[in-house]
Enzyme design. Sequence first.
Site, mmCIF file in Angstrom:
data_model
loop_
_atom_site.group_PDB
_atom_site.id
_atom_site.type_symbol
_atom_site.label_atom_id
_atom_site.label_comp_id
_atom_site.label_asym_id
_atom_site.label_seq_id
_atom_site.Cartn_x
_atom_site.Cartn_y
_atom_site.Cartn_z
ATOM 1 N N GLU A 414 -31.137 -22.038 -0.014
ATOM 2 C CA GLU A 414 -30.368 -20.799 0.038
ATOM 3 C C GLU A 414 -31.215 -19.696 0.650
ATOM 4 O O GLU A 414 -30.729 -18.857 1.400
ATOM 5 C CB GLU A 414 -29.919 -20.408 -1.371
ATOM 6 N N SER A 602 -1.051 2.220 10.969
ATOM 7 C CA SER A 602 0.147 2.069 10.133
ATOM 8 C C SER A 602 0.568 0.609 9.895
ATOM 9 O O SER A 602 1.132 0.315 8.842
ATOM 10 C CB SER A 602 1.304 2.886 10.700
ATOM 11 N N HIS A 662 -13.099 -13.729 6.903
ATOM 12 C CA HIS A 662 -12.226 -13.027 5.961
ATOM 13 C C HIS A 662 -11.899 -11.641 6.539
ATOM 14 O O HIS A 662 -12.809 -10.874 6.840
ATOM 15 C CB HIS A 662 -12.938 -12.895 4.614
HETATM 16 ZN ZN LIG Z 1 -31.741 -16.157 -4.833
#
Ligand SMILES: [Zn+2]
Length: 713
Positions: A414, A602, A662
């Site tokens: 990670e 809009s 996203h």
């Molecule tokens: Zn971490």
Amino acid sequence: MKTQLRLSSLLPLAGLVSACLREFNLSPRHTHRKPVARRNEEWPPILTEQESILVNAFDSNSIDDWSAYYGHQVKLAGLGREAAEWTRDRFSTNGFNAALNEYHVYLSYPVHQALAITYGNGTTAPVEIQEDPLPEDDVTGRPDRVPTFHGYSASGNVTAEYVYVGRGTGADFERLVELGVELEGKIALIRYGSIFRGLKVKNAQNHGMIGAVIFTDPADDGNMTVAKGVEPYPHGPARHPGSVQKGSVLFLSTYPGDPTTPGYPSVEGAPRADTSFVVPGIPSLPISYRAAQPLLRALDGHGLTAEEVNRTAWKGALEAEYRTGPAPGVRLSLDNLMREEITPIWNVIAYINGTNADETLVIGNHRDTWMIGGNGDPNSGSAILMELSRAFKKLLDAGWKPKRNIVLASWDAEEYGMIGSTEWVEEHVNWLKETAIAYLNIDVGVSGPRPGLGATPELHTIGTELMKKIIHPNFGGFNRSLFDAWQDVTSGHVEVLGSGSDFTSFLHVGISSVDISSGNGPTDPVWHYHSNYDSYHWMSTFGDPGFHLHAAMGQYLSLLAFHLLDDDVLPFDLPNYAVELRAYYEDLADEIEESGTALDISPLVAAIDAFEERAKEINDLARQAAALGDKGLIKLVNTKYRDFQRGFVSQGGLPTREFYKHVVMAPGLDTGYAAVTFPGVSEGVQYGNFSIAAEWVTRTANGILRAAEILKP
Ligand SMILES: [Zn+2]
Ligand SMILES: *[C@@H]1O[C@H](CO)[C@@H](O)[C@H](O)[C@H]1NC(C)=O
Ligand SMILES: *[C@@H]1O[C@H](CO)[C@@H](O)[C@H](O)[C@H]1NC(C)=O
Ligand SMILES: *[C@@H]1O[C@H](CO)[C@@H](O)[C@H](O)[C@H]1NC(C)=O
Ligand SMILES: *[C@@H]1O[C@H](CO)[C@@H](O)[C@H](O)[C@H]1NC(C)=O
Ligand SMILES: *[C@@H]1O[C@H](CO)[C@@H](O)[C@H](O)[C@H]1NC(C)=O
Ligand SMILES: *[C@@H]1O[C@H](CO)[C@@H](O)[C@H](O)[C@H]1NC(C)=O
Ligand SMILES: *[C@@H]1O[C@H](CO)[C@@H](O)[C@H](O)[C@H]1NC(C)=O
């Protein structure tokens, strides 16, 4: 990778969620929503029988054991097979089907790092880049400790004059260019904080600089500093002056995951792509504040003053003028040799099948660290996840059967850029899109006593309500819930998910996501984020003596998981998604007004109106389904809850960054951690690209309409 929770006096107190890639979590703009304000109505909290089994299963002594185990292993990405196997075996013992899940990914490891300064008088002196071994903290002196370096940094040996560029944000560089500071061919001296470190290097590279040195500034520690008389680690709660923040310098806001396999899994033999658009081309090194002091001092009297530059957080707390330089003849020699490899990493995937094969909850935490310890980032979360698996075993032993599939994921790599989780999501994307009801992330489970919650809006209500069921061990007095502490810390604001931890890949394929943490603030012991001093000794002495905060966060995570696994109707609050969309809209309208652009937004209003209608309908239907116990209706509602978020995913992704899909939230291009809402439109306006902004009004509105359509009964 989460970030540290320490705040400089210049940053607002909100936004304490700690993500491991993150350092500072700038609070997003949203100011329009009513914060959650209701406190506990009942005390002590009343739990159901099954909730009690889970909550009572958390034992701070066994969490202490797990923390001690993880805190003594080398777990640098690709080097942590032993800890992976240990994790797998314990998940198995606790009744899960557990296995290692291997990918072959591109990583880089340090070979030779050195830094030296040459002063104006011609003297050259080495700059200390390694952290001191501490006799009190066993792992900091181990021969196999991890040296300081930047993951994915370029190899290079450069010598040049250097320029202090503040935090190295896009805006800092723009200001220096405007003032005519010479950057080309120089080395950047950059202060940590505010944005992801890889983007600092990217900004320096884009301005023709040839190297970067990034330092920690004690200003980020507020009053908890040696200069203010506080004893440093290991004898006290202040930062050790020699502590160094390691970390990845991937260009995270462009693309997470293995940079050689964009969009597809890094299985052995997979074709490999060019990485130059996401990894730096210039070398960089991190240093401590003690090492930075003489470097800043040597610029005193040269270049522009901090007042002339006039940028926020420019001047830190070291004894120096924080001038830009360069100083004639004052040079840095930065030598960085890396070894690049395609090498195996090991996620651990553990699961139990539920009765509903088409509904899956994934709960994840990464296991890899920059040092032997990592007891805050991320192994507080790893110890909690292990204890959670034990708690669920008790529930299973008591006869409970999960309705939905449970997957526990212990991610590798990670820290380099959410590599393990991204590759796994890429490999299983179809199954995930078909079955995933939510992803729960815990990275830095504990670095201090201040709870934080980030979540997609439909999970705000369950996420905050369940905090009321947990007793906080030690924040702001006795008899207070986790919710009370969270309220005090955040004023009741749930964070918008940007990036910086493993929820990223799930969110951007349209999976509802939650990220929980408990961080440190200005009056708490300084957490040595990404330093060798983020260790078991630090955690058990300063961070969470007795591991009671770990237990409380684990109890909270287990209740979140339990309700998502066991409630007949998924505990989603769709009307709140509409409330949040409207708040993001108002932020955008403000931003557009400030920019003086005439952009018609809009179509967003119309889309949000439609979404709100559908959200109300499905909410009513959900109540009806629950009241009647009607299985068919329950299934219908749950299927829509599971799927609606997929509508927000835009084919082709955001401009210049296909991975991030996203349309409602994404990490900022120049923040890396903090979220931008309606990113296509907002960044089009921010960067003056109005054709892009206009195109993304339509694409964003279409995304919202698609989500609304999926909700339609
Ligand atoms: Zn971490
Ligand atoms: C050169 O300057 C540095 C920094 O001021 C100082 O530490 C060093 O002693 C000086 N060397 C000589 C030979 O004067
Ligand atoms: C890096 O460059 C410096 C200065 O040119 C030189 O002294 C040093 O030997 C070089 N280091 C390596 C490992 O080549
Ligand atoms: C630091 O201490 C000063 C003086 O007591 C106080 O005004 C300030 O708010 C403190 N700063 C932080 C970040 O706690
Ligand atoms: C510094 O910047 C602020 C905000 O951009 C501006 O209001 C102020 O006038 C500037 N100060 C100076 C001395 O230029
Ligand atoms: C769990 O379910 C999957 C798919 O439905 C199936 O392939 C697998 O064999 C099941 N595992 C167990 C242990 O029942
Ligand atoms: C905490 O709550 C318990 C149970 O309601 C009560 O008996 C106790 O006196 C309270 N303690 C404090 C310090 O308020
Ligand atoms: C606007 O975006 C388009 C498409 O990405 C790009 O071709 C163009 O160069 C951008 N213009 C500016 C001013 O950034």
